[in-house]
Write a protein that holds these residues in place. Structure first.
Motif, PDB file in Angstrom:
ATOM      1  N   VAL A 123      37.798  33.680  52.494  1.00 58.82           N
ATOM      2  CA  VAL A 123      39.243  33.896  52.540  1.00 58.82           C
ATOM      3  C   VAL A 123      39.701  34.921  51.513  1.00 58.82           C
ATOM      4  CG1 VAL A 123      39.688  31.601  53.467  1.00 58.82           C
ATOM      5  CG2 VAL A 123      39.694  31.931  50.985  1.00 58.82           C
ATOM      6  N   ASP A 124      38.881  35.191  50.492  1.00 62.35           N
ATOM      7  CA  ASP A 124      39.185  36.254  49.549  1.00 62.35           C
ATOM      8  C   ASP A 124      37.868  36.891  49.126  1.00 62.35           C
ATOM      9  OD1 ASP A 124      38.207  34.816  47.054  1.00 62.35           O
ATOM     10  OD2 ASP A 124      39.878  33.484  47.536  1.00 62.35           O
ATOM     11  N   ARG A 125      37.926  37.925  48.326  1.00 56.67           N
ATOM     12  CA  ARG A 125      36.728  38.702  47.992  1.00 56.67           C
ATOM     13  C   ARG A 125      36.277  38.452  46.562  1.00 56.67           C
ATOM     14  NH1 ARG A 125      34.544  39.551  52.479  1.00 56.67           N
ATOM     15  NH2 ARG A 125      33.466  41.448  51.825  1.00 56.67           N
ATOM     16  N   TRP A 126      36.521  37.267  46.068  1.00 56.03           N
ATOM     17  CA  TRP A 126      36.197  36.939  44.679  1.00 56.03           C
ATOM     18  C   TRP A 126      35.084  35.904  44.591  1.00 56.03           C
ATOM     19  CZ3 TRP A 126      39.823  36.425  39.993  1.00 56.03           C
ATOM     20  CH2 TRP A 126      40.411  37.666  39.722  1.00 56.03           C
ATOM     21  N   PRO A 127      34.360  35.904  43.473  1.00 53.65           N
ATOM     22  CA  PRO A 127      33.395  34.826  43.223  1.00 53.65           C
ATOM     23  C   PRO A 127      34.138  33.531  42.913  1.00 53.65           C
ATOM     24  CG  PRO A 127      33.630  36.170  41.263  1.00 53.65           C
ATOM     25  CD  PRO A 127      34.440  36.847  42.341  1.00 53.65           C
ATOM     26  N   LYS A 128      33.394  32.408  42.934  1.00 53.13           N
ATOM     27  CA  LYS A 128      34.051  31.132  42.634  1.00 53.13           C
ATOM     28  C   LYS A 128      33.175  30.237  41.760  1.00 53.13           C
ATOM     29  CE  LYS A 128      36.579  27.290  44.663  1.00 53.13           C
ATOM     30  NZ  LYS A 128      36.675  26.366  45.809  1.00 53.13           N
ATOM     31  N   PRO A 129      32.864  30.663  40.533  1.00 51.70           N
ATOM     32  CA  PRO A 129      32.269  29.707  39.596  1.00 51.70           C
ATOM     33  C   PRO A 129      33.325  28.666  39.229  1.00 51.70           C
ATOM     34  CG  PRO A 129      32.875  31.719  38.460  1.00 51.70           C
ATOM     35  CD  PRO A 129      33.112  31.969  39.913  1.00 51.70           C
ATOM     36  N   GLU A 130      32.873  27.462  38.844  1.00 53.63           N
ATOM     37  CA  GLU A 130      33.782  26.359  38.545  1.00 53.63           C
ATOM     38  C   GLU A 130      33.373  25.657  37.260  1.00 53.63           C
ATOM     39  OE1 GLU A 130      34.656  24.911  43.155  1.00 53.63           O
ATOM     40  OE2 GLU A 130      33.361  23.702  41.863  1.00 53.63           O
ATOM     41  N   SER A 131      34.323  24.944  36.677  1.00 51.98           N
ATOM     42  CA  SER A 131      34.023  24.019  35.596  1.00 51.98           C
ATOM     43  C   SER A 131      34.945  22.827  35.749  1.00 51.98           C
ATOM     44  CB  SER A 131      34.215  24.679  34.224  1.00 51.98           C
ATOM     45  OG  SER A 131      35.585  24.990  34.015  1.00 51.98           O
ATOM     46  N   LEU A 132      34.562  21.710  35.159  1.00 50.22           N
ATOM     47  CA  LEU A 132      35.441  20.546  35.219  1.00 50.22           C
ATOM     48  C   LEU A 132      35.220  19.680  33.993  1.00 50.22           C
ATOM     49  CD1 LEU A 132      33.921  17.601  36.084  1.00 50.22           C
ATOM     50  CD2 LEU A 132      33.535  18.920  38.160  1.00 50.22           C
ATOM     51  N   VAL A 133      36.269  18.930  33.652  1.00 47.34           N
ATOM     52  CA  VAL A 133      36.175  17.921  32.614  1.00 47.34           C
ATOM     53  C   VAL A 133      36.708  16.623  33.215  1.00 47.34           C
ATOM     54  CG1 VAL A 133      38.431  18.504  31.596  1.00 47.34           C
ATOM     55  CG2 VAL A 133      36.700  17.332  30.223  1.00 47.34           C
ATOM     56  N   ALA A 134      35.958  15.546  33.027  1.00 40.45           N
ATOM     57  CA  ALA A 134      36.316  14.266  33.630  1.00 40.45           C
ATOM     58  C   ALA A 134      37.521  13.660  32.925  1.00 40.45           C
ATOM     59  CB  ALA A 134      35.127  13.317  33.570  1.00 40.45           C
ATOM     60  N   VAL A 135      38.491  13.195  33.691  1.00 41.24           N
ATOM     61  CA  VAL A 135      39.638  12.463  33.155  1.00 41.24           C
ATOM     62  C   VAL A 135      39.368  10.965  33.221  1.00 41.24           C
ATOM     63  CG1 VAL A 135      42.111  11.991  33.468  1.00 41.24           C
ATOM     64  CG2 VAL A 135      41.232  14.320  33.767  1.00 41.24           C
ATOM     65  N   THR A 136      38.744  10.529  34.315  1.00 36.54           N
ATOM     66  CA  THR A 136      38.221   9.173  34.455  1.00 36.54           C
ATOM     67  C   THR A 136      36.714   9.288  34.661  1.00 36.54           C
ATOM     68  OG1 THR A 136      38.407   9.145  36.876  1.00 36.54           O
ATOM     69  CG2 THR A 136      40.370   8.500  35.615  1.00 36.54           C
ATOM     70  N   ASP A 137      36.019   8.172  34.810  1.00 31.96           N
ATOM     71  CA  ASP A 137      34.640   8.271  35.275  1.00 31.96           C
ATOM     72  C   ASP A 137      34.648   9.096  36.555  1.00 31.96           C
ATOM     73  OD1 ASP A 137      33.770   6.697  33.195  1.00 31.96           O
ATOM     74  OD2 ASP A 137      33.427   4.903  34.400  1.00 31.96           O
ATOM     75  N   PHE A 138      33.766  10.098  36.617  1.00 35.01           N
ATOM     76  CA  PHE A 138      33.798  11.043  37.733  1.00 35.01           C
ATOM     77  C   PHE A 138      32.390  11.168  38.300  1.00 35.01           C
ATOM     78  CE2 PHE A 138      34.357  15.246  39.770  1.00 35.01           C
ATOM     79  CZ  PHE A 138      35.516  14.980  40.492  1.00 35.01           C
ATOM     80  N   GLU A 139      32.229  10.714  39.533  1.00 37.68           N
ATOM     81  CA  GLU A 139      30.905  10.662  40.169  1.00 37.68           C
ATOM     82  C   GLU A 139      30.653  11.944  40.946  1.00 37.68           C
ATOM     83  OE1 GLU A 139      28.262   7.475  42.795  1.00 37.68           O
ATOM     84  OE2 GLU A 139      30.471   7.417  42.903  1.00 37.68           O
ATOM     85  N   ILE A 140      29.507  12.562  40.695  1.00 29.22           N
ATOM     86  CA  ILE A 140      29.189  13.836  41.330  1.00 29.22           C
ATOM     87  C   ILE A 140      27.708  13.908  41.695  1.00 29.22           C
ATOM     88  CG2 ILE A 140      30.982  15.063  40.027  1.00 29.22           C
ATOM     89  CD1 ILE A 140      28.739  16.288  38.306  1.00 29.22           C
ATOM     90  N   PHE A 141      27.402  14.795  42.628  1.00 21.00           N
ATOM     91  CA  PHE A 141      26.064  15.347  42.826  1.00 21.00           C
ATOM     92  C   PHE A 141      26.182  16.827  42.504  1.00 21.00           C
ATOM     93  CE2 PHE A 141      25.892  11.590  45.474  1.00 21.00           C
ATOM     94  CZ  PHE A 141      24.581  11.154  45.408  1.00 21.00           C
ATOM     95  N   ALA A 142      25.366  17.340  41.578  1.00 21.77           N
ATOM     96  CA  ALA A 142      25.471  18.746  41.193  1.00 21.77           C
ATOM     97  C   ALA A 142      24.100  19.286  40.820  1.00 21.77           C
ATOM     98  CB  ALA A 142      26.429  18.924  40.017  1.00 21.77           C
ATOM     99  N   GLY A 143      23.682  20.367  41.483  1.00 24.31           N
ATOM    100  CA  GLY A 143      22.339  20.904  41.269  1.00 24.31           C
ATOM    101  C   GLY A 143      21.310  20.103  42.047  1.00 24.31           C
ATOM    102  N   VAL A 144      20.102  20.629  42.113  1.00 22.89           N
ATOM    103  CA  VAL A 144      19.048  19.947  42.864  1.00 22.89           C
ATOM    104  C   VAL A 144      17.943  19.457  41.930  1.00 22.89           C
ATOM    105  CG1 VAL A 144      19.502  21.289  44.954  1.00 22.89           C
ATOM    106  CG2 VAL A 144      17.781  22.080  43.341  1.00 22.89           C
TER     107      VAL A 144
END
Length: 390
Positions: A123-144
């Protein structure tokens, strides 16, 4: 080239933001409403609160929108160097995410990949790196996982069809990547057998170090019956971030957010390629073109003190967290464009002769070089800045 001007030097670029709420079935009817002091429950599930200048949902500010304000005088808003580097476009996007069900397995492009993709892919021509900081316990799958760890997990499940697929790539130079390809490109009938086998195994009461991951896989499979994404999650690293934990997710890294509340800061882009666990369109070919299975995700804990500044290796953004304490304290990033978000309790931001009272859930924009702003009060401030200084 974007040039400085006397008008820019005289313009004050500061004000409260009116964020945009993004609705989605994976969101919560209570989390964002309660964080921002609105009636709860909301009428629809609210998934994201956007505070930025992306064209799809720009925040309001002072009778206009942030993207329009920046376009009118990019040097005043961004500072000369940041405005030049990003062609006058606002570089980052601050969000609150509130997933209650799994948010699709996805990956984002880097700058070159976004430009090289087939027309209509993004939808746009930009990269999309991300970062996050948990506000509550935050469950994720990230990386392999590493191949040896994938083999160990699969062996504990004892699903013959999946075990054979893991064995088939054992001699490959990139076994986990090849396994991912084989799963995503398997015929529908084979995917169905794999999903049924994995769901049965994950629901059989297995214990051990992967029990929490198996439970998350089972919940994902219940939310998206028959979706091969539930099997793909077994290749990924499962974590539950504690409040205050920070993680940086570069472009190319496979990830899926499961549940909880976090503050997310990313490049000013909405480019997403999905691999499963979603009713939205998938693009398996593009995902396999840009995925990076080698990058390890390592959460960081906050540093001591009231101000935590988390490192990144991209120029678009940097996240800072300012904790409450005795007296006022200066906000980082005076020479950069900034968005400040207050959570939990009100804060007062003072910038020269301007005082902004932010209730919990409110945010404001401070233009680059506007002033040495300070904050006081009982709330926590999540401060987004560009990753580069002027």
């Amino acid at each position: 080239m974007i040039e400085d001007s006397t008008v820019a030097a005289q313009t004050r670029v500061i004000g409260k933001l009116r964020p945009q709420i993004k609705m989605s079935a994976w969101g919560s009817r209570t989390v964002l409403a309660e964080l921002t002091g609105r009636p709860s429950p909301a009428e629809q599930p609210e998934a994201e609160l956007w505070m930025g200048a992306h064209e799809a949902a720009p925040a309001g500010i002072r009778g206009t929108t942030l993207d329009a304000l920046v376009a009118r005088d990019p040097v005043a808003a961004l500072g000369p160097r940041v405005a030049e580097h990003f062609g006058g476009r606002f570089p980052f996007l601050l969000k609150i995410l509130a997933p209650q069900t799994v948010l699709s397995i996805q990956v984002h492009p880097d700058a070159e990949q976004a430009l090289d993709a087939a027309p209509g892919t993004y939808v746009d021509r930009w990269p999309k790196p991300e970062s996050l900081v948990a506000v509550t316990d935050f469950e994720i799958f990230a990386g392999v996982r590493a191949y040896a760890d994938v083999r160990r997990v699969v062996e504990s499940l004892a699903v013959p069809e999946l075990s054979r697929m893991v064995d088939d790539v054992a001699g490959s130079r990139a076994p986990v990547t090849d396994l991912l390809v084989n799963l995503l490109r398997a015929p529908a009938s084979e995917q169905d057998v794999l999903v049924r086998g994995v769901v049965s195994a994950c629901g059989s009461g297995l214990s051990g170090p992967d029990a929490a991951a198996f439970d998350a896989v089972l919940r994902a499979a219940e939310q998206f019956p028959g979706d091969i994404g539930a099997v793909v999650l077994l290749l990924m690293v499962h974590r539950v971030l504690e409040p205050g934990d920070y993680i940086f997710v570069p472009a190319g890294v496979l990830h899926a957010y499961v549940r909880g509340t976090c503050v997310e800061l990313l490049a000013n882009s909405d480019n997403i390629v999905r691999a499963g666990l979603t009713p939205k369109p998938l693009n398996i070919d593009e995902l396999l073109r840009i995925v990076n299975t080698d990058r390890e995700m390592v959460p960081e804990r906050p540093t001591p003190g009231r101000v935590h500044s988390f490192p990144v290796d991209v120029p678009h953004f940097q996240l800072h967290v300012v904790e409450p304490g005795e007296g006022a304290i200066q906000l980082p990033g005076t020479d950069r464009p900034r968005i400040a978000l207050a959570l939990h309790h009100p804060v007062t931001i003072t910038c020269g002769d301007t005082r902004l009272e932010l209730a919990a859930g409110e945010s404001c924009f401070l233009g680059a070089g506007e002033c040495a702003a300070t904050v006081s009060g009982d709330g926590t401030v999540y401060l987004a800045t560009s990753g580069m200084a002027n």
